[in-house]
Design a protein around this motif. Structure first.
Motif, short mmCIF file in Angstrom:
data_model
loop_
_atom_site.label_atom_id
_atom_site.label_comp_id
_atom_site.label_asym_id
_atom_site.label_seq_id
_atom_site.Cartn_x
_atom_site.Cartn_y
_atom_site.Cartn_z
N LYS A 486 -49.49 76.27 12.22
CA LYS A 486 -49.98 76.46 13.59
C LYS A 486 -51.24 75.66 13.88
O LYS A 486 -52.09 76.10 14.63
N TRP A 487 -51.35 74.50 13.28
CA TRP A 487 -52.45 73.63 13.66
C TRP A 487 -51.94 72.76 14.80
O TRP A 487 -51.58 71.60 14.63
N TRP A 488 -51.93 73.37 15.97
CA TRP A 488 -51.24 72.72 17.10
C TRP A 488 -51.88 71.41 17.50
O TRP A 488 -51.19 70.49 17.92
N PHE A 489 -53.19 71.33 17.36
CA PHE A 489 -53.84 70.10 17.78
C PHE A 489 -53.38 68.93 16.91
O PHE A 489 -53.02 67.86 17.40
N LEU A 490 -53.37 69.19 15.61
CA LEU A 490 -52.92 68.15 14.68
C LEU A 490 -51.44 67.88 14.88
O LEU A 490 -50.99 66.73 14.86
N HIS A 493 -50.93 65.67 17.76
CA HIS A 493 -51.26 64.29 17.42
C HIS A 493 -50.07 63.62 16.71
O HIS A 493 -49.65 62.51 17.06
#
Lengths: 1103, 155
Positions: A486-490, A493
């Motif tokens: 759930k590291w949505w930002f990464l 990207h």
């Protein structure tokens, strides 16, 4: 490692090579001579780490040693042209041997000894001449074919060896004998060590020579020579395998180099040499097991040279050099780890490879800023052509030390040439290679996330080098991991880069899958332009080419368009998108309305769909796949009778599906396998959005179901967030309306065939048919494995195999079917009988529906009676043991436990081997045809006697068989057997028979005759005494000794005369055995038992 | 003092990432997230080793008693230093300082410890909000403001 990418910064092989003492072998003809070849192979093959650190070189006759430079007496006018000569190491490792060994075939007792010694000496001389000027040592090995010289020739050997030494002018310790025998390898190893010693001596001598130069040097002009000499000392010590001294000298060389003045013209040379020395230093520190010092050395090295950039036009060279320092160190570190050095997560080679990659990126940046103008290679003459004598010098100005360029034009052309070369250099390949090495290291040292970041960087590198396919593969794998954590930002990207790759490589499948994911609320897209992505999806659906992604490299755009044009109308036309594993703009929650359905119910399924993206999505077709044991079916989802579904953005829609269960699925589970939505615009292409539903992943693990109520979703949304999906429902069979009645006269008695009547009544609304009835025994905790002791049958007295099957063709409404089964068990426990009825019924909705119903009936089993035994003597006195041939009575007592009246038909005692019945004819039982009720006791009596004394006392007297039946049952008898308890048997040497009347009259003499029988094979002597009483007078011997002959008998006659009336004790005989005291006790006991305790004396009536 | 602070859930998903930098461009945010994300490697390794050390009878009690929540310096790069802290419920707190700025490079361990303790307290306050769902990202403005305060406080 050979995997490192090459460029001009790469270390020359002689720097990387581990220095080994060089030993030349001469006089070996390895081609033509088999023995020589064997010797050469033994030297040169299998040079493992545990062997002596030397390198052998086969010298043929034409080998030429390098010419010796004239000795310099003074350095006063000498100005060095560079730091390290390129050919010096090469000479040391392959041209100038430390030792030349001359091999010669010769036996001590050779007949042509004189000729041979001269030939050998001349060979030595010629080698001496060839090495003239070098301090190379010479040694001779004599190859002898004889195993060992006989003792008589021992003296001869010593003599001749001395002669040989003298002839060849060598010391005796330089002469070796190599007997060519079985233990060749052992000799070779010893020779190797000897050569190694000589070599070490040689290198020691050489380094002493170099040290002497030092006094002639001065710091102003000879700074380079300080470095060079220290480097040479270091190298010679390395050849000598004196690692710590080598390190010391290299360190001096390194420090001397630091003191040199650095100007633009010599920057490249100095840092190149510094790099080599640093490499040597680090390598030695690892070899000396000082990894921390090695790391510190590298750090300070980089720190010192970081700012010595040199000419800005060649800035990229500086970064290339730093990258190489890191990657070379990484390799050294990696080698050390493979040799056993432990490394940890925070300190391992991966970091150095990563730095190498980072500096290569910087190198590329520098290239972009300084090489923009270098569009073409300069015209000839090629400034980069030319041979340089020193490491790191420029070919266009070799050996020049002055700071100002002497030919500006040539200089400019050379810079242009370097820039052009750099411009066409493939930086990406190098970065990818460094990253690849780093990735494998980070993987080894438990850093999965660091590894992922590097993989993404690698994918970016592939993107820059226009290898979109590889980049896409890497990115899609990484996307998976970031999504899962759930590291949505990464993830965003990665997703955006992957979307670019998919567009540029024209891969429709990936493009659509990524586009669908990009619409998810978690994903951020460039310029927040999700509408563009949605339009692109629709374009592909309409067989149009989607709009390009933003920020694409212009060079690839045209090619991408071509790819799309050729791909857009071709296969794959149907594109499945796996929605379950991606974060998507559509969410579904399917749910069975009930966790359990009966066979005759309609199954209802609810499907909630939430569209998170603000649009109206037209779904042409949607279905739910449901699997059962037998098949997978697809249930269409219908919206108010319309198969086309319109989904409103930000809204939740609920659908209800209904279907009938399959009759085969009774008793199994139904699972929702997937939910699929088909997007279709009548243009051949279809997009199938597949939601795979996995049973294990029903709820999101992070959201606790009990907390779902706190999510403030709008009420109109059916509270989508709080719906817990239910994807499994079990199908149970329909409730049967059959009833069963079992009638019997319980409890059953152990061993009897117990009848039970069962009646099945059809309470269904219609006729049932094909009825199958199965009877079986169920095991229970108090009655495990009932079928081993219990019989079931439909016929009395005939056991049948279990379970029992019965078939009834049909049973009309409200009618019943009755049958009887019999049960016989030998265990007194509750027997459970299961009656399973299965049948078919035609219902209005389903025809031929199979229904089953189980009934259980419990039958208690008890013992009909209990048998206990008494043993009594012939006079009915209880006894605890019997004697051989002495009859006694067995009295079995049957205590009735059955609540039902019984009839004992007959009884019989089956005695075991050592007993027999006393009567010659087997007597009839005393309790035949006896009717008994509960709590009655029936006693039997049988007279038996022991035939002999068995070795071990018997455990039982025999089996007592009782044949009985219920009083009410007239047909069938049951025979029960009980073991009767045992009675110890004893053997007495004498048997006694006493004849006396039971009743006598007062004052009337009666005879009392006693007969003694001898039972054993020897005569028995007894002393008999009569124990008189006051109640009697008697006549006969009061005390007598008798001898009873073997198998014979002695009779004694007495007359007794009772004096008082009533129960009296008559005179009794006592015996004591003479001689055999062992059986005294038995004899006394026997006499005690046989003689009457009392006789009843009748008073005399006066007539 | 710090340039970035992150709260990471027990399933390793980010609950809050806050940073102060000169700009809030995507590149800056990206490098910040990479930094925090890769720090999880070191954090997990550290946790795994403390767990194996404490196996034995009544492990749970022993672990919570013995283990210091503050894990110290996880690792350092050329530009940053990364510190870790793990709560009893396995919520991970990460603090990143810059080694290039003068205040960041000379920071003392005790200061970081205090800052992370305060962050822990703030986190506890934030999730006490009955409308916050455990496992969701922390969106509270108050929390954000207070965390930024911690970061700036010691600059």
């Amino acid at each position: 490692m050979a995997t490192q990418p090459s460029d001009y910064t790469e270390f020359p092989p002689e720097i990387i090579l581990k220095p080994l003492a060089l030993i030349g072998l001469s006089g070996l003809d390895a081609v033509n001579n088999a023995i020589h070849k064997e010797i050469w192979d033994a030297f040169s093959n299998n040079r493992r780490a545990d062997r002596t650190p030397v390198r052998f070189k086969l010298l043929n006759n034409t080998f030429e040693f390098p010419v010796v430079k004239p000795k310099r007496n003074s350095y006063e006018w000498y100005i060095p042209k560079g730091v390290l000569k390129k050919n010096w190491i090469h000479k040391r490792v392959s041209l100038i041997p430390a030792v030349v060994v001359i091999f010669y075939d010769m036996d001590w007792n050779d007949p042509q000894w004189n000729e041979k010694i001269i030939e050998c000496a001349s060979k030595v001389q010629s080698i001496r001449a060839a090495v003239e000027g070098h301090a190379t040592r010479v040694a001779v090995v004599v190859i002898q074919s004889r195993l060992s010289p006989p003792p008589s020739e021992y003296m001869l050997g010593a003599e001749r060896a001395q002669a040989l030494c003298a002839a060849c002018e060598i010391q005796s310790k330089s002469l070796f004998v190599l007997p060519h025998s079985d233990h060749l390898m052992g000799y070779i190893v010893r020779l190797e060590n000897a050569f190694y010693d000589i070599a070490q001596n040689y290198y020691h001598h050489e380094s002493k020579n170099i040290k002497q130069h030092r006094d002639h040097l001065n710091k102003t002009t000879h700074q380079y020579l300080f470095v060079r000499h220290q480097f040479k000392l270091g190298y010679l010590n390395e050849l000598k395998q004196d690692l710590s001294t080598a390190h010391k000298h290299y360190m001096h060389a390194y420090n001397n180099l630091l003191e040199t003045r650095i100007v633009d013209t010599n920057t490249h040379e100095v840092r190149t040499v510094a790099g080599y020395i640093n490499y040597k230093l680090c390598k030695l520190l690892f070899a000396l097991n000082l990894p921390r010092d090695a790391i510190a050395q590298l750090k300070s090295h980089i720190e010192r040279y970081k700012n010595r950039i040199g000419s800005t036009e060649l800035l990229f060279e500086h970064y290339a050099w730093i990258a190489r320092q890191y990657s070379a160190f990484g390799e050294l570190f990696d080698e050390a780890i493979r040799a056993g050095l432990p490394a940890i997560q925070s300190q391992h080679p991966g970091f150095y490879y990563q730095h190498a990659a980072q500096f290569t990126v910087k190198r590329r940046q520098a290239m972009r800023s300084v090489c923009a103008e270098a569009m073409a290679y300069p015209p000839p003459p090629d400034p980069l052509e030319g041979i340089v004598e020193f490491y790191g010098q420029r070919p266009w100005r070799p050996g020049r030390l002055s700071a100002d360029p002497h030919d500006p034009q040539k200089e400019q052309a050379a810079v242009l040439a370097l820039q052009y070369n750099e411009r066409i250099f493939n930086h990406s390949a190098m970065i990818i290679s460094f990253l690849g090495s780093a990735i494998s290291q980070f993987k080894t040292f438990h850093s999965p996330r660091m590894r992922k970041q590097l993989v993404v960087e690698m994918a970016n590198e592939y993107f820059y080098s226009a290898d979109y396919g590889k980049a896409l593969t890497l990115l899609t794998h990484m996307l998976w991991d970031y999504r899962r954590e759930k590291w949505w930002f990464l993830a965003s990207h990665v997703l955006n880069r992957a979307l670019q790759c998919a567009y540029l490589s024209g891969k429709i499948q990936d493009y659509l899958q990524l586009s669908v994911e990009a619409l998810s609320k978690h994903m951020q897209v460039p310029n927040n332009d999700k509408d563009r992505i949605y339009r692109n999806i629709m374009s592909v659906l309409n067989l149009n080419i989607p709009a390009a992604e933003p920020d694409l490299p212009a060079a690839s755009q045209h090619k991408a368009l071509e790819l799309w044009q050729s791909a857009i109308e071709k296969e794959p036309l149907i594109i499945p998108v796996d929605m379950a594993n991606i974060s998507s703009f559509l969410e579904v929650k399917p749910k069975f309305k009930q966790p359990r359905y009966r066979m005759d119910e309609i199954i209802e399924l609810e499907l909630y769909v939430r569209l998170l993206y603000a649009t109206v999505l037209e779904v042409r077709n949607a279905f739910i796949a449901i699997s059962s044991q037998t098949e997978t079916i697809e249930i269409p989802v219908i919206d108010e009778g319309n198969s086309i579904i319109l989904l409103q953005g930000e809204k939740v829609k609920k659908f209800v599906c209904q279907f009938k269960p399959n009759p085969h699925d009774s008793g199994s589970d139904l699972r929702i396998k997937s939910v699929s939505f088909v997007l279709d615009n009548d243009r051949k292409r279809k997009i199938v959005l597949n939601f795979k539903i996995e049973g294990s992943k029903v709820t999101d693990s992070t959201i606790h179901p009990e907390l779902l109520h706190f999510i403030r979703s709008p009420k109109a949304d059916y509270e989508f967030d709080s719906i817990v999906p239910l994807t499994v429902a079990s199908i149970t069979s329909r409730d049967s309306k059959l009833s069963l009645l079992v009638t019997n006269s319980s409890p059953a008695l152990q061993g009897e065939w117990f009848p039970s009547i069962f009646t099945i009544t059809n309470n269904e609304d219609s006729q049932v048919y094909d009825i199958k009835i199965t009877l079986s025994l169920l095991s229970s905790p108090d009655n495990p494995n009932p079928d081993s002791v219990t019989e079931l049958s439909m016929k009395e007295g005939e056991p049948q195999t279990q379970p029992l099957y019965l078939q009834v063709s049909s049973l009309s409404k409200s009618s019943s079917h009755a049958n009887t089964f019999f049960l016989k068990t030998n265990r007194t426990a509750t027997a459970t009988v299961q009656i399973k009825v299965s049948y078919y019924i035609d219902l209005p909705e389903i025809t031929k529906l199979e229904c089953t119903k189980d009934f259980c009936t419990k039958i208690t089993v008890i013992k009909p009676f209990e048998v206990s035994t008494n043993f009594v003597a012939m006079n009915f006195n209880p006894i605890t043991k019997c004697f051989v041939d002495d009859p006694f009575i067995v009295m079995p007592q049957i205590k009735i436990l059955s609540p039902w009246d019984l009839l004992i038909v007959d009884t019989e005692l089956e005695v075991i081997e050592c007993f027999k019945t006393s009567d010659s004819i087997k007597p009839l039982s005393c309790i035949t045809n006896l009717e008994v009720a509960e709590k009655n006791v029936a006693s039997d009596a049988v007279c038996i006697q022991a035939k002999y004394k068995p070795k071990d006392n018997p455990t039982r007297v025999g089996l007592y068989n009782i044949t009985w039946r219920r009083k009410s049952n007239t047909s069938h008898c049951v025979m029960s057997s009980t073991a009767l308890s045992a009675l110890p048997i004893d053997d007495c040497p004498v048997a006694i028979e006493v004849k006396y009347p039971q009743v006598v009259e007062l004052l009337t003499s009666v005879p009392l005759k006693c007969t003694l029988f001898g039972k054993c094979s020897t005569p028995i002597r007894l002393t008999l005494t009569v124990e008189g009483t006051d109640a009697y007078m008697f006549s006969g011997y009061k005390k007598i000794s008798v001898t009873i002959p073997p198998k014979g008998k002695v009779e004694l006659c007495y007359n007794i005369h009772p004096l008082v009336a009533g129960n009296t004790t008559p005179p009794r005989l006592k015996a004591s055995i003479i001689g055999d005291t062992a059986s005294q006790e038995l004899v006394s006991e026997m006499f005690d038992k046989i003689f009457p305790q009392n006789i009843f004396v009748m008073p005399k009536y006066n007539k | 003092m710090a340039v970035c602070v992150a709260v990471i859930g027990k399933d390793n998903s980010p609950l809050y990432i806050g940073g102060i930098g000169n700009d809030t461009s995507t590149d800056n945010e990206l490098s910040r997230q990479w930094l925090v994300h890769t720090a999880l490697d070191a954090l997990e390794e550290r946790l795994a080793s403390t767990n194996t050390n404490n196996t034995g009878a009544n492990t749970n009690a022993a672990r919570t008693d013995l283990r210091d929540l503050y894990l110290g310096l996880l690792y350092s790069t050329d530009t940053h230093k990364i510190y870790g802290y793990v709560t009893n419920t396995r919520i991970k707190l990460v603090l990143v300082t810059s080694s290039t700025s003068p205040s960041g490079s000379n920071i003392r361990d005790a200061e970081v410890r205090t800052a992370l303790r305060r962050l822990h307290a703030l986190y506890a306050d934030a999730i006490c909000n009955p409308f916050h769902l455990p496992g969701d990202q922390i969106t509270s403005l108050k929390f954000d403001k207070q965390v930024k305060n911690i970061m700036l406080n010691n600059v």
